[in-house]
Every structure is written in structure tokens, then in C-alpha cells.
Design a protein around this motif. Structure first.
Motif, PDB file in Angstrom:
ATOM      1  N   TYR A  97      28.899 104.086  45.206  1.00 54.80           N
ATOM      2  CA  TYR A  97      28.529 104.650  43.913  1.00 54.80           C
ATOM      3  C   TYR A  97      29.780 105.071  43.161  1.00 54.80           C
ATOM      4  CZ  TYR A  97      23.558 104.947  45.041  1.00 54.80           C
ATOM      5  OH  TYR A  97      22.267 104.651  45.352  1.00 54.80           O
ATOM      6  N   GLN A 100      27.811 107.300  38.641  1.00 49.87           N
ATOM      7  CA  GLN A 100      26.364 107.499  38.543  1.00 49.87           C
ATOM      8  C   GLN A 100      26.081 108.963  38.223  1.00 49.87           C
ATOM      9  OE1 GLN A 100      23.900 105.075  39.041  1.00 49.87           O
ATOM     10  NE2 GLN A 100      25.586 103.629  39.073  1.00 49.87           N
ATOM     11  N   SER A 101      25.189 109.205  37.317  1.00 51.54           N
ATOM     12  CA  SER A 101      24.837 110.560  36.924  1.00 51.54           C
ATOM     13  C   SER A 101      24.227 111.328  38.100  1.00 51.54           C
ATOM     14  CB  SER A 101      23.847 110.515  35.770  1.00 51.54           C
ATOM     15  OG  SER A 101      23.452 111.810  35.411  1.00 51.54           O
TER      16      SER A 101
END
Length: 147
Positions: A97, A100-101
Motif C-alpha cells: 500500500y 491509501q487514505s
């Protein structure tokens, strides 16, 4: 003599390749290491050692979920299963990742266990991990669910 030199060169290449593989394993990216960590976590959960699991969890998980909430939620999830007859890993998935929020950047992994309960029911136990900066896998979640 040329054969001996060629064998020595080949041996040197093998040693370098092996040391590179060991360096990767030392960083926690080995599937065997991940499975070993996952086995350790499910054993801790089975032994009601939920506080130990929380202490070894990923730092961002501990920052978001207080220890008592983590312990009670994990205990409730595990106790809902009841006694286990058999458990074995069914799949391992790794995901990188970045950006990513709500999810810190890094390498993550899911380990799915195919689990059979004493009542004959089959369930999947999902354990999610983040590879820490210390090179070890840290739990981010435990979710058992029906197959």
C-alpha cells in the motif's frame, strides 16, 4: 585446474545468491516467517493471551484501538467459534500500500486459515498483518467468518 576455478566461481555465486535470499528473509518477507508469526498469533488467541496479541500489534492499530477494546473484540470473535478440531492455512496474500487514505504505507499480508469446529462447521479465520520497520509482521486484524 580450469574446472576447479569454474567450480569455485559457481560456489561463490551460490553463496552470494544464498546470502541475498537470507537478507530478504531477515527483512520479514519470507512466507514461512509470516506463517510462523500467524501460527503464533492464533495460538495466543486460542490461549486467551489477547493482551500479548495487542502488545505485538501494528503501532497504528494500537494508536487507534485501546487495549481493552481490542482485547474484548478479539475475545468475542474467538469465543463465538467455540472449540476447534483442525486448522490449517489456506492462503497467503501480500499487498503493497502507498498513498491509501487511512492506511499507512507499507507491505501488508493476509493469512486465511481453513478451520473446522467441533460441531463440524467450517470457518475461515482471517489474520491481517503489516510488515514493521523492525522487519517483523505485526497483526492488524483478526476476523473469523463463515465459509
Amino acid at each position: 585446474m580450469k574446472l576447479i576455478i569454474a567450480i569455485l566461481k559457481l560456489a561463490a555465486v551460490c553463496v552470494l545468491a544464498t546470502s541475498g535470499a537470507l537478507a530478504v528473509a531477515a527483512q520479514g518477507t519470507s512466507a514461512d516467517e509470516l506463517l510462523g508469526d500467524a501460527d503464533r498469533v492464533v495460538q495466543q488467541i486460542d490461549s486467551n493471551r489477547y493482551v500479548d496479541v495487542w502488545h505485538d500489534a501494528a503501532p497504528f492499530v494500537k494508536a487507534k484501538i485501546p487495549q481493552d477494546q481490542f482485547v474484548s473484540g478479539t475475545r468475542q470473535s474467538r469465543q463465538a467459534l467455540g472449540a476447534i478440531v483442525r486448522r490449517g492455512w489456506a492462503s497467503v496474500t501480500r499487498v503493497q500500500y502507498a498513498g491509501q487514505s487511512g492506511i499507512p504505507d507499507g507491505l501488508y499480508a493476509n493469512v486465511n486459515y481453513a478451520t473446522t469446529l467441533t460441531n463440524g462447521q467450517s470457518v475461515i479465520e482471517l489474520l491481517s498483518f503489516q510488515l514493521g520497520q523492525d522487519g517483523t509482521w505485526h497483526l492488524t486484524g483478526y476476523v473469523p467468518h463463515q465459509r
